[in-house]
Design an enzyme around this catalytic site. Structure first.
Site, PDB file in Angstrom:
ATOM      1  N   LYS A  50       0.828  -1.214   0.000  1.00  0.00           N
ATOM      2  CA  LYS A  50       0.000   0.000   0.000  1.00  0.00           C
ATOM      3  C   LYS A  50       0.860   1.261   0.000  1.00  0.00           C
ATOM      4  O   LYS A  50       0.595   2.209  -0.754  1.00  0.00           O
ATOM      5  CB  LYS A  50      -0.950  -0.021   1.209  1.00  0.00           C
ATOM      6  N   THR A  51       1.876   1.297   0.844  1.00  0.00           N
ATOM      7  CA  THR A  51       2.764   2.458   0.868  1.00  0.00           C
ATOM      8  C   THR A  51       3.512   2.600  -0.460  1.00  0.00           C
ATOM      9  O   THR A  51       3.654   3.705  -0.998  1.00  0.00           O
ATOM     10  CB  THR A  51       3.779   2.339   2.018  1.00  0.00           C
ATOM     11  N   ASP A 111      -1.884   6.736   6.165  1.00  0.00           N
ATOM     12  CA  ASP A 111      -1.853   5.321   6.538  1.00  0.00           C
ATOM     13  C   ASP A 111      -2.766   5.071   7.738  1.00  0.00           C
ATOM     14  O   ASP A 111      -2.970   5.948   8.578  1.00  0.00           O
ATOM     15  CB  ASP A 111      -0.419   4.913   6.871  1.00  0.00           C
ATOM     16  N   ARG A 144       6.740  -8.040   1.834  1.00  0.00           N
ATOM     17  CA  ARG A 144       7.630  -7.492   2.857  1.00  0.00           C
ATOM     18  C   ARG A 144       8.344  -8.602   3.599  1.00  0.00           C
ATOM     19  O   ARG A 144       9.554  -8.536   3.844  1.00  0.00           O
ATOM     20  CB  ARG A 144       6.832  -6.647   3.854  1.00  0.00           C
ATOM     21  N   THR A 192      -5.892  -1.432   7.020  1.00  0.00           N
ATOM     22  CA  THR A 192      -5.901  -2.890   7.168  1.00  0.00           C
ATOM     23  C   THR A 192      -7.282  -3.375   7.568  1.00  0.00           C
ATOM     24  O   THR A 192      -7.521  -4.578   7.622  1.00  0.00           O
ATOM     25  CB  THR A 192      -4.882  -3.324   8.238  1.00  0.00           C
TER      26      THR A 192
END
Length: 356
Positions: free
Chosen positions: A76-77, A121, A229, A170
């Site tokens: 997302k980032t 975020d 990640r 999330t």
């Protein structure tokens, strides 16, 4: 290759047993894809987002507001940075928990440049007053700044330059409908397939100048919990092991040996995951057992078990949440190599209220 480096405390970064230091964060930044062409996976979201951005550029307009939802670590980032790069605009990064008052949000919005991307975020954790201010800012590019208190308070309208808000969450279900409906595009990030993660690992290995074969990449991908990640974190730890214990080349045997050192098993379960399953099976006969009791048994906080360990265990089909409590599935007994004394879900061998 894509992942988030957000500071959400629920992000499952515990599995490798180490905290990312400044060097690791710098490496993560260097590994980020810079445009949609480099971004691996999320085919539907990528295709749809590409249309949104290309159309906005063709019109010479600011891109619509974008909402990205999905588990931590899926990109997302990274996508928010790509949106800014594709639009040729600067990006401002903040988070919902950091905005506790409407004034905090007003200060950020009033300093935005025209066309700038604001990445927010964990947007679902923003305070309600700030959230209500955001409604008008997103729709009309205007906010009302309240000056004074009580009956003498005055609302001063403040015009804002057109900007693009990229919200990440999330827990999309916690967003109120009025906020969710103001996003022009909503993309849901899915967990990655092993083949996609192998591509992520090969790309990262190339950028890190690490030699890895197909079998070694497949071994790491299979233990990465469907998350880029995590795949990159495990790759760096396996790289360390290969440099110290071998010749620096990563194959299946080296990858498996390294991940054994970091307590990541063949399905991606780490120490906490196995502790939860072990307590559920050995102490409570497979359940059902309450969450608080299970957390005490493994020496962790209730929230840690619920938010960090359980989602992956449920997704892997090793644990089920029922009205009576947590229950282990037959696959959990098989994975730990245990034989149930009685059918899973029947309790810990003690009779119930009806003596059955």
């Amino acid at each position: 290759m894509n992942w988030d480096d957000t500071t959400d405390e629920t992000a499952p970064e515990r599995l490798v047993g180490s905290v990312a230091d400044g060097e690791d964060q710098a490496v993560e930044a260097a590994l980020r894809p810079k445009d949609l062409g480099e971004f691996i996976g999320q085919e539907k979201v990528r295709e749809q987002l590409d249309l949104v951005l290309r159309a906005a550029r063709a019109r010479g307009a600011t891109a619509d507001h974008v909402l990205l939802s999905g588990a931590p670590g899926l990109g997302k980032t990274t996508l928010s940075m790509i949106i800014a790069a594709e639009m040729g605009a600067p990006i401002r990064i903040t988070s919902g928990p950091a905005i506790q008052h409407a004034g905090d949000l007003a200060a950020i919005l009033s300093s935005l440049q025209e066309g700038e991307v604001l990445f927010l975020d964990e947007i679902h954790r923003m305070s309600r007053p700030a959230e209500e201010m955001l409604y008008m800012a997103m729709e009309d590019f205007r906010v009302d700044v309240i000056v004074g208190k009580g009956p003498g308070a005055t609302a001063i309208p403040l015009e804002l330059p057109p900007f693009t808000l990229v919200g990440a969450t999330t827990r999309a279900g916690l967003l109120p409908p009025p906020l969710r409906d103001r996003f022009g595009f909503t993309g849901h990030m899915e967990f990655y397939e092993p083949a996609e993660l192998e591509r992520v690992i090969h790309r990262s290995a190339n950028l890190l100048d690490v030699e890895i074969d197909t079998a070694g990449a497949a071994e790491i991908a299979g233990r990465s919990r469907g998350t880029p990640r995590i795949a990159n974190r495990l790759l760096r730890r396996v790289r360390d092991y290969a440099q110290v214990k071998a010749d620096g080349i990563i194959d299946r045997e080296i990858a498996a040996a390294a991940l054994k050192v970091y307590e990541v098993d063949g399905r991606g379960l780490d120490r906490l995951d196995r502790a939860v399953l072990h307590a559920l099976l050995k102490l409570f006969g497979g359940g059902p057992v309450g969450l608080s009791t299970l957390a005490v048994a493994v020496g962790e906080e209730r929230e840690t078990v619920e938010e960090v360990a359980e989602p992956f265990l449920v997704r892997e089909g090793l644990l089920a949440r029922t009205p009576r409590g947590r229950v282990a599935t037959p696959a959990a007994w098989t994975h730990l190599g245990l034989t149930p004394a009685r059918a899973p879900g029947q309790g810990n061998g003690q009779p119930d209220l009806f003596g059955t």
